[in-house]
Design an enzyme around this catalytic site. Sequence first.
Site, PDB file in Angstrom:
ATOM      1  N   GLU A   1      44.459  33.750  43.064  1.00 33.72           N
ATOM      2  CA  GLU A   1      45.613  33.583  41.881  1.00 33.72           C
ATOM      3  C   GLU A   1      45.432  32.257  41.030  1.00 33.72           C
ATOM      4  OE1 GLU A   1      47.084  35.883  40.395  1.00 33.72           O
ATOM      5  OE2 GLU A   1      48.715  34.687  39.410  1.00 33.72           O
TER       6      GLU A   1
ATOM      7  N   HIS B   1      28.661  30.330  54.061  1.00 26.64           N
ATOM      8  CA  HIS B   1      27.689  31.263  54.179  1.00 26.64           C
ATOM      9  C   HIS B   1      27.224  31.456  52.535  1.00 26.64           C
ATOM     10  CE1 HIS B   1      29.333  32.396  58.072  1.00 26.64           C
ATOM     11  NE2 HIS B   1      30.265  32.060  57.654  1.00 26.64           N
TER      12      HIS B   1
ATOM     13  N   LYS C   1      48.370  41.800  27.501  1.00 27.20           N
ATOM     14  CA  LYS C   1      49.390  41.886  28.477  1.00 27.20           C
ATOM     15  C   LYS C   1      49.563  43.007  29.331  1.00 27.20           C
ATOM     16  CE  LYS C   1      52.836  40.010  30.859  1.00 27.20           C
ATOM     17  NZ  LYS C   1      52.484  39.058  31.868  1.00 27.20           N
TER      18      LYS C   1
ATOM     19  N   ASN D   1      47.152  54.626  20.364  1.00 25.99           N
ATOM     20  CA  ASN D   1      46.757  53.700  21.715  1.00 25.99           C
ATOM     21  C   ASN D   1      46.129  54.704  22.560  1.00 25.99           C
ATOM     22  OD1 ASN D   1      48.192  51.899  20.428  1.00 25.99           O
ATOM     23  ND2 ASN D   1      50.123  51.894  22.082  1.00 25.99           N
ATOM     24  N   GLY D   2      45.093  54.036  23.228  1.00 22.84           N
ATOM     25  CA  GLY D   2      44.395  54.764  24.255  1.00 22.84           C
ATOM     26  C   GLY D   2      43.068  54.995  23.932  1.00 22.84           C
TER      27      GLY D   2
ATOM     28  N   TRP E   1      43.976  46.279  19.770  1.00 18.60           N
ATOM     29  CA  TRP E   1      43.140  45.464  20.493  1.00 18.60           C
ATOM     30  C   TRP E   1      41.881  46.078  20.868  1.00 18.60           C
ATOM     31  CZ3 TRP E   1      40.930  45.835  25.455  1.00 18.60           C
ATOM     32  CH2 TRP E   1      40.319  44.658  26.046  1.00 18.60           C
TER      33      TRP E   1
ATOM     34  N   LYS F   1      44.437  32.263  37.121  1.00 14.90           N
ATOM     35  CA  LYS F   1      45.259  31.266  35.977  1.00 14.90           C
ATOM     36  C   LYS F   1      44.354  30.324  35.357  1.00 14.90           C
ATOM     37  CE  LYS F   1      48.108  33.666  36.083  1.00 14.90           C
ATOM     38  NZ  LYS F   1      48.577  34.765  36.952  1.00 14.90           N
TER      39      LYS F   1
ATOM     40  N   CYS G   1      47.195  47.486  22.527  1.00 16.28           N
ATOM     41  CA  CYS G   1      47.677  48.014  21.621  1.00 16.28           C
ATOM     42  C   CYS G   1      49.352  48.444  21.645  1.00 16.28           C
ATOM     43  CB  CYS G   1      46.725  49.221  21.199  1.00 16.28           C
ATOM     44  SG  CYS G   1      45.201  49.180  21.140  1.00 16.28           S
TER      45      CYS G   1
ATOM     46  N   GLU H   1      41.994  32.295  32.904  1.00 14.95           N
ATOM     47  CA  GLU H   1      42.551  32.961  31.797  1.00 14.95           C
ATOM     48  C   GLU H   1      43.128  32.150  30.685  1.00 14.95           C
ATOM     49  OE1 GLU H   1      45.519  36.074  32.752  1.00 14.95           O
ATOM     50  OE2 GLU H   1      46.087  35.046  34.205  1.00 14.95           O
TER      51      GLU H   1
ATOM     52  N   ARG I   1      51.749  41.450  23.891  1.00 14.14           N
ATOM     53  CA  ARG I   1      50.946  42.423  24.695  1.00 14.14           C
ATOM     54  C   ARG I   1      49.357  42.023  24.325  1.00 14.14           C
ATOM     55  NH1 ARG I   1      53.271  47.367  25.798  1.00 14.14           N
ATOM     56  NH2 ARG I   1      51.460  48.256  25.730  1.00 14.14           N
TER      57      ARG I   1
HETATM   58  C1  F6R Z   1      46.925  37.718  35.004  1.00 11.10           C
HETATM   59  C2  F6R Z   1      47.464  39.091  34.793  1.00 11.10           C
HETATM   60  C3  F6R Z   1      46.693  40.209  34.899  1.00 11.10           C
HETATM   61  C4  F6R Z   1      47.814  41.363  35.296  1.00 11.10           C
HETATM   62  C5  F6R Z   1      46.938  42.764  35.579  1.00 11.10           C
HETATM   63  C6  F6R Z   1      47.831  43.878  35.964  1.00 11.10           C
HETATM   64  O1  F6R Z   1      47.752  36.628  34.759  1.00 11.10           O
HETATM   65  O2  F6R Z   1      48.671  39.131  34.102  1.00 11.10           O
HETATM   66  O3  F6R Z   1      45.774  40.229  36.023  1.00 11.10           O
HETATM   67  O4  F6R Z   1      48.298  40.965  36.566  1.00 11.10           O
HETATM   68  O5  F6R Z   1      46.411  43.143  34.353  1.00 11.10           O
HETATM   69  O6  F6R Z   1      48.722  44.123  35.290  1.00 11.10           O
HETATM   70  P1  F6R Z   1      50.435  44.799  35.522  1.00 11.10           P
HETATM   71  O7  F6R Z   1      50.820  43.854  36.665  1.00 11.10           O
HETATM   72  O8  F6R Z   1      50.978  45.014  34.457  1.00 11.10           O
HETATM   73  O9  F6R Z   1      49.702  45.912  36.271  1.00 11.10           O
END
Ligand code: F6R
Length: 607
Positions: free
Chosen positions: A479, A502, A602, A98-99, A72, A483, A2, A486, A27
């Site tokens: 990682e 295993h 984000k 927000n929250g 959101w 990627k 949000c 998502e 975001r």
């Molecule tokens: C994946 C991604 C998320 C963030 C996670 C932590 O591409 O962006 O997994 O890494 O939400 O976010 P930050 O780094 O902002 O604490």
Amino acid sequence: MCGIVGYVGSRSATPFLLDGLRRLEYRGYDSAGIAVLDDELRVTRRVGFVAALEGAVPAEAAGTLGIGHTRWATHGGVTEENAHPHTDAEGTIAVVHNGIIENHAAIRARLQEQGAVFRSQTDTEVLPHLIRRLYQGDPVAAVRAALQMVQGTYGIAVVFREHPGLLVAARNGSPLVVGKGNGETFLASDPHALARHTREVVYLDDREIVTITADGWDIQRLDGGHTSRAIEILAEELTDTDLGDFTHHMLKEIHEQPESLRRCLQGRVVPEEGGAKLGGLDLDPRAIARISRVGFLGCGTSFHAGLVGAAALEQLARIPAFAEIASEFRYRNPVIDRDSVFFAVSQSGETADTLGAVREVQLKGGSVMGVVNVVGSSIARTCGRGVYVHSGPEIAVASTKAFTSQVAATLVAALMFARTRTLAQHEGREVGEELLAAPGLVERYLANPGDIQRAVELLVGGRYVFFLGRGTSAAVAMEGALKLKEVAYVPCMSYPAAEMKHGPIALIDAHTPVVAICPDDLMRDKTLSNVQEVRARGARVVMIHTEGDHEAAAMGEVSIAVPKTRSALTHPLLTVLPLQLIAYRAGLALGRDIDRPRNLAKSVTVE
Ligand code: F6R
């Protein structure tokens, strides 16, 4: 997640509100709305993008005071009724939030008993009803009294029809920043929304309430008393969010990595001394010598960067080190001894779980430092010391350049600690030179990334994809899988390569492609054996290997080479690059909304 914007001044508020909301789009959100005040409060809300809202705002919404929000969904579905702003029954008070209000159900029930009629399923709607009931002519007193009854986290902005020149905002766990204009004042949950209009800002702290007028603001503690705050100047880089020649922010950010890495390393690695300087950590050699254990805390991609940091730190500095998912750490009542040091790794600096973990360390008397990208963010400010990774604004939801800069920053810290404890000058110099060479190698790889398209074709045709690696390549495998999930919504799993046998190897057949991350480190031969095991069961393999390693290359149906380095320390900075490009191209091939994947945000400001 949000986003909030607010305006009070002498111009029509609507253009700023819509522009601010557009700047917060990155975001992640699912609906948007604004409330503008002239002789009445005009509220417009729409499901979907800000563009849809823009088309719906009536021409009469030209008042000089207003608030806006991108939502959101947490409580209640994605509907216009659940979008913010929310108002009281008479439409005299509008609130954006927000929250999460944790005790909203109890408050709602009480208000309903008193006759309030609710129009949404949100937790937020209790606020305008509550504030209306508590209002006796003083807007700040009413908001303060309402917030005293509320449990949970909030950044809120409130407009009262009775007070046409006044915005009231408050924060507890969800950021807010006030911007100073010329005869106008701005409010936002994220400085990106303000950067075009002003560079002079103040950040609210938790449990503060602010009254905002066109001429300035007054910050008070929620539990009483005024506070003063020096104006801070926003970093220049906040405005650099245009796409340039790129089609997507994700691709642009992947290609920015040579530069973002240089920014992270420059002036910090000092090869002539064989060491590194991170002044923001505020640790002298004696303090470093005393460290008994180092913990890296983070979520998602930032957790993966922490895994690499922990491995490097333990290897180089011989200090026991670990990485842990912040949401788990914060609630398991961890043992924290006085000589432990923690790093909170976060791109946004606003992730609720990481912030919670920081507070847990502090509450138990431990030392915690930020490894953060966004300057002035909540985690950076709560830690009070740390390393800014200087990736520049990361707009795409999928984190790319922040990951490599986080890894680089933790490697610099590892070198700094190691030089104090274990490394001779000539050894430290080699590590430093290796780090400083990394941006050039990243540049070289990105100029000639190999056959990403063939890799994508092989992977998206599968039932699900396995990512395998050992040591720091296991973190890179995690990682890479994150990627691809998502950005392209391709089902993936990642495993330390040897762990496959295993259990998970039962899933392997010709329809489960495998991405093997196998640079030429000490684990190379072992990883190759694990690749043989999955190949023997029919798996088609995409091999990520070091250039010149023909044996490894021959094991992949598609093989992608990354530049050779002198030590294994910088491998993750290179092996992650093809995985970022694979996720990007797979997302494109499958028609995904690359920069705004579904259901994601984000900055994850709720737990
Ligand atoms: C994946 C991604 C998320 C963030 C996670 C932590 O591409 O962006 O997994 O890494 O939400 O976010 P930050 O780094 O902002 O604490």
